[in-house]
Design a protein around this motif. Structure first.
Motif, short mmCIF file in Angstrom:
data_model
loop_
_atom_site.label_atom_id
_atom_site.label_comp_id
_atom_site.label_asym_id
_atom_site.label_seq_id
_atom_site.Cartn_x
_atom_site.Cartn_y
_atom_site.Cartn_z
N UNK A 212 1.12 -1.26 -0.04
CA UNK A 212 0.00 -0.08 -0.03
C UNK A 212 0.89 1.21 0.08
N UNK A 213 1.90 1.29 0.69
CA UNK A 213 3.02 2.44 0.97
C UNK A 213 3.69 2.57 -0.19
N UNK A 214 3.89 1.38 -1.10
CA UNK A 214 4.83 1.56 -2.40
C UNK A 214 3.68 2.16 -3.38
N UNK A 215 2.60 1.55 -3.37
CA UNK A 215 1.50 2.13 -4.48
C UNK A 215 1.27 3.54 -4.31
N UNK A 216 1.10 4.18 -3.06
CA UNK A 216 0.89 5.63 -2.96
C UNK A 216 1.89 6.34 -3.22
N UNK A 217 3.11 5.89 -2.96
CA UNK A 217 4.37 6.70 -3.49
C UNK A 217 4.60 6.72 -4.93
N UNK A 218 4.27 5.47 -5.61
CA UNK A 218 4.46 5.59 -7.05
C UNK A 218 3.26 6.58 -7.61
N UNK A 219 2.14 6.39 -7.08
CA UNK A 219 0.92 7.26 -7.64
C UNK A 219 1.47 8.69 -7.58
N UNK A 220 2.12 9.14 -6.52
CA UNK A 220 2.69 10.31 -6.23
C UNK A 220 3.64 10.87 -7.45
N UNK A 221 4.46 9.89 -7.53
CA UNK A 221 6.00 10.34 -8.40
C UNK A 221 5.40 10.01 -9.90
N UNK A 222 4.64 9.07 -10.19
CA UNK A 222 4.43 8.77 -11.63
C UNK A 222 3.30 9.52 -12.18
N UNK A 223 2.01 9.66 -11.20
CA UNK A 223 0.94 10.31 -11.99
C UNK A 223 0.43 11.39 -11.22
N UNK A 224 0.53 11.62 -10.02
CA UNK A 224 -0.09 13.00 -9.47
C UNK A 224 1.17 14.05 -9.65
N UNK A 225 2.23 13.74 -9.63
CA UNK A 225 3.32 14.87 -9.68
C UNK A 225 3.68 15.44 -8.27
N UNK A 226 3.47 14.48 -7.32
CA UNK A 226 3.78 15.16 -5.87
C UNK A 226 5.03 14.78 -5.40
N UNK A 227 6.41 15.41 -5.20
CA UNK A 227 7.53 14.86 -5.01
C UNK A 227 8.05 15.19 -3.32
N UNK A 228 7.03 15.22 -2.51
CA UNK A 228 7.56 15.64 -1.19
C UNK A 228 8.33 14.45 -0.32
N UNK A 229 8.18 13.34 -0.90
CA UNK A 229 9.15 12.15 -0.43
C UNK A 229 10.55 12.27 -1.01
N UNK A 230 10.63 12.93 -2.19
CA UNK A 230 12.04 13.05 -2.63
C UNK A 230 12.29 14.42 -3.01
N UNK A 231 12.32 15.41 -2.18
CA UNK A 231 12.23 16.80 -2.80
C UNK A 231 13.58 17.33 -3.42
N UNK A 232 14.63 16.65 -2.95
CA UNK A 232 16.16 17.06 -3.76
C UNK A 232 16.39 16.09 -4.86
N UNK A 233 15.55 14.97 -4.94
CA UNK A 233 15.96 13.84 -6.24
C UNK A 233 15.34 14.04 -7.32
N UNK A 234 15.50 15.01 -8.38
CA UNK A 234 15.11 15.24 -9.68
C UNK A 234 14.62 13.97 -10.11
N UNK A 235 15.72 13.12 -10.22
CA UNK A 235 15.51 11.62 -11.13
C UNK A 235 14.32 10.87 -10.53
N UNK A 236 13.76 11.22 -9.35
CA UNK A 236 12.61 10.64 -8.79
C UNK A 236 11.31 11.19 -9.38
N UNK A 237 11.36 12.56 -9.66
CA UNK A 237 10.34 13.08 -10.14
C UNK A 237 9.65 12.53 -11.39
N UNK A 238 9.07 11.54 -11.28
CA UNK A 238 8.50 10.66 -12.41
C UNK A 238 7.78 11.46 -13.42
N UNK A 239 6.58 12.12 -13.08
CA UNK A 239 5.63 12.79 -13.95
C UNK A 239 6.33 13.76 -14.71
N UNK A 240 7.26 14.52 -14.01
CA UNK A 240 8.03 15.70 -14.72
C UNK A 240 9.05 14.86 -15.96
N UNK A 241 9.69 14.04 -15.21
CA UNK A 241 10.72 13.21 -16.40
C UNK A 241 10.11 12.75 -17.43
#
Length: 523
Positions: A212-241
Motif C-alpha cells: 500500500x505504501x509503495x503504491x501510494x508513493x508511485x502514484x505521487x511520483x508517476x501520476x500526480x506529480x507530488x514529490x515531497x518524499x524525494x524533494x531534492x532527487x529530481x531523477x525520482x520526479x517521475x511525472x516531470x521526467x
C-alpha cells in the motif's frame, strides 16, 4: 605542644567514618553501579574519584616516604627547591631578584611551600602512625607553627572526601542529561525498526502495508506529480521526467517530411513507376501511399526507442520505491523486485506491439479529419502557378521560396513533362500537409498510451503481480518475512539491552540526586 594521644583522635576518626558512610559512600556506590552497568560504553563519562579507604588499602603507596620536610619557593612561575638550612639564603636571593638589591618594594608574591606527610613505617599500627604524626607536627620547629586545623591524615581524608563528594555531585546533572539524550535516541531508533513478526498473520499485515505504501508513493511520483518524499532527487520526479522525455521525443521527430535528393526527384520517380493507362493529370493514390510508407519507415525507430527509454526509467523508479518500502525484509525485497521486473518487461513488450501496430497503420492508409491538413495543402498549392511559370520561363532565375518548404532550385526540372511535374508538386504538398498530422499522432498516441499503461500498472497490475510472486506458488515469501536478518535481529537486541541499561542508570542517578536534595553534602 604535647603529642596528641591516639584516644583523642578517635572522635574525629569516628565522625569522619560516620560522615563518609552517610554521605560519601552512597555517591561512590552510585558511580560504581553505573560502571557495572557499562554506561560508559554509551559515551557517557563518569567522574574520576579519589578513593579514601581503610589502612593498608594501598593509598599511601602513591606518596613518597619523607624523613624530613620538603621545601620550595614559588614566584614568577619559578620553583626553587631548598632545604631547612638553606631557606634563609634562598629567600634573600629570591627577594633580590624580585625587588632588587636597593631595598625596593614589589607586589610580586613569594610563597614558601612546605610538604603535611609521614607514612606508616613497617608494621606500625594505625594508632601508632597517628601518634607519630601528631608528635611530628607538635615538636618540629617549623611544622609546629602550622595551624593544627589543616594538618593530619584525618583532616586530609575529610578534605578529600568533601572534594570527592562535591565533584561527583557536580557531575550528576550532566550525567542525567546525557542518559536522557541517549535513551531518547535509542528508543526512537528501536521504534523506527520494522515490527518483529512472529506469525504469518503479522507478516501478511506487514506485507499489505508495504504494498500500500509503495503504491501510494508511485502514484505521487508517476501520476500526480507530488514529490515531497524525494524533494531534492529530481531523477525520482517521475511525472516531470516523463513529460521531459515526451517533449524530447516530439522535438526529435522531423517536423517536415524527410526528403532525399533534389526537389521533387523522389516524387517524379514514383509517379513514373505508377503510370498506367488512364486519364492524363490523374493523381495515382498508390504513388502517395508509396511515398508515405517510405517516409514513415525512415522514422519508425524513434517511437520504439522512446517507449524503451520510458520503461527503463519507470523500472528504475519502481524498483527504488519497492526496495525502500521493503528494506527491512530482504526476502520480500527480492520477491518484489522480481515481480516488478517481470511486470515491466510485459509492459515493455506490449508498448512495442502498440508502436509496431501504429506504425503499420500509418503506412497502409492515409486518413485524417484534421482541418489543418486541407488548410495547409490549399495554402501550399497556391504556389503551384508561380512554380510552373519558373519551370517554363528559362530566362528567370531557377530558385524560389515556398512557405514551409523553404528555398528550392528548379533547374533540374526544366525540360521534364509538365503534367508529371504538376503531379509531383501536388503529391509533395499533400505529403507536407499530411506529415504534420502523422507526427502529431505519433506524439499524442504514445503520450496517451504511456499515461494509460503507467496508471494501469500502478493501480492494479503491480499489486497483483507481487501478490502472485510472494503468496502464490511454492515460494513461501510471506513465511520468509518471519526470518529476520542477523544484522537486524542483532541491532534490535542491542537497542533493547541499551535501553534497559540506561533506564536502570537513570534510576540509580535519580535516587542519589534525591538523597543529595534531602541531605546536603558536607560544607
Amino acid at each position: 605542644m604535647a603529642p596528641t594521644s591516639s584516644s583523642s583522635s578517635l572522635p574525629l576518626v569516628n565522625a569522619l567514618t560516620s560522615s563518609y558512610n552517610e554521605q560519601i559512600r552512597p555517591l561512590l556506590d552510585a558511580v560504581d553501579r553505573l560502571r557495572q552497568l557499562k554506561v560508559m560504553q554509551e559515551g557517557i563519562e563518569l567522574p574520576t574519584t579519589v578513593v579514601v579507604g581503610d589502612q593498608s588499602s594501598g593509598k599511601s603507596s602513591d606518596d613518597p616516604s619523607l624523613s624530613s620536610p620538603q621545601l620550595h619557593l614559588e614566584y614568577r612561575d619559578k620553583r626553587i627547591e631548598t632545604s631547612e638550612k638553606d631557606i634563609t639564603l634562598a629567600i634573600e636571593i629570591a627577594t633580590s631578584e624580585i625587588a632588587g638589591s636597593g631595598k625596593g618594594i614589589s607586589d610580586t608574591p613569594l610563597t614558601l611551600v612546605v610538604r603535611c606527610v609521614r607514612n606508616r613505617i613497617g608494621a606500625e599500627s594505625y594508632e601508632e602512625a597517628r601518634a607519630s604524626e601528631a608528635e611530628l607536627f607538635s615538636s618540629h620547629h617549623l611544622l609546629s607553627r602550622i595551624d593544627k586545623s589543616i594538618v593530619g591524615i584525618p583532616v586530609l581524608a575529610e578534605r578529600l572526601m568533601r572534594i570527592q563528594a562535591q565533584s561527583i555531585a557536580k557531575c550528576l546533572p550532566n550525567i542525567v542529561k546525557k542518559i536522557n539524550e541517549k535513551l531518547n535516541v535509542n528508543v526512537s531508533e528501536l521504534d523506527g525498526m520494522p515490527q518483529n513478526l512472529v506469525s504469518v498473520a503479522d507478516a501478511m499485515r506487514a506485507f499489505m502495508q508495504i504494498i500500500s505504501r509503495a503504491k501510494e508513493t508511485l502514484k505521487k511520483l508517476l501520476i500526480r506529480g507530488e514529490y515531497e518524499d524525494y524533494p531534492d532527487e529530481n531523477q525520482m520526479h517521475g511525472a516531470a521526467r516523463l513529460v521531459e522525455m515526451l517533449n524530447a521525443y516530439a522535438k526529435d521527430l522531423p517536423a517536415d517530411i524527410p526528403s532525399k535528393g533534389s526537389f521533387l526527384v523522389e516524387e517524379i520517380a514514383i509517379l513514373e513507376e505508377a503510370r498506367g493507362i488512364g486519364l492524363p493529370n490523374f493523381l495515382p493514390r498508390t504513388a502517395f501511399l508509396t511515398l508515405l510508407q517510405m517516409k514513415v519507415k525512415e522514422i519508425s525507430g524513434m517511437p520504439h526507442d522512446f517507449v524503451l527509454k520510458v520503461w527503463c526509467y519507470i523500472e528504475d523508479v519502481i524498483l527504488r520505491v519497492l526496495d525502500e518500502a521493503a528494506e527491512n525484509y530482504p526476502p520480500l525485497q527480492a520477491c518484489t523486485r522480481r515481480a516488478a521486473q517481470n511486470l515491466v518487461e510485459k509492459m515493455r513488450r506490449k508498448s512495442r506491439e502498440v508502436v509496431k501496430e501504429f506504425i503499420e497503420m500509418e503506412m497502409i492508409t492515409d486518413y485524417t479529419c484534421n482541418p489543418d491538413y486541407m488548410k495547409m495543402w490549399v495554402e501550399l498549392m497556391d504556389n503551384q502557378d508561380a512554380f510552373m511559370e519558373l519551370i517554363h520561363n528559362h530566362s528567370k532565375p531557377a530558385k524560389m521560396s515556398i512557405k514551409v518548404v523553404g528555398e528550392i532550385n528548379v533547374a533540374h526540372l526544366r525540360g521534364k513533362h509538365a503534367g508529371l511535374i504538376e503531379q509531383a508538386f501536388d503529391i509533395r504538398m499533400r505529403l507536407i500537409a499530411y506529415w504534420k498530422c502523422v507526427v502529431l499522432r505519433l506524439v499524442d498516441v504514445l503520450a496517451l498510451h504511456v499515461r494509460y499503461a503507467v496508471r494501469k500498472l500502478v493501480d492494479k497490475e503491480l499489486e497483483s503481480e507481487i501478490l502472485n510472486e510472494v503468496v502464490g506458488g511454492s515460494r513461501n515469501g510471506i513465511e520468509k518475512m518471519l526470518e529476520e536478518s542477523p544484522s537486524t535481529a542483532g541491532k534490535r537486541e542491542r537497542l533493547k539491552k541499551s535501553i534497559q541499561m540506561l533506564k536502570e542508570s537513570k534510576e540509580v542517578v535519580g535516587k542519589i540526586i534525591d538523597r543529595i536534595n534531602v541531605m546536603p553534602l558536607i560544607e
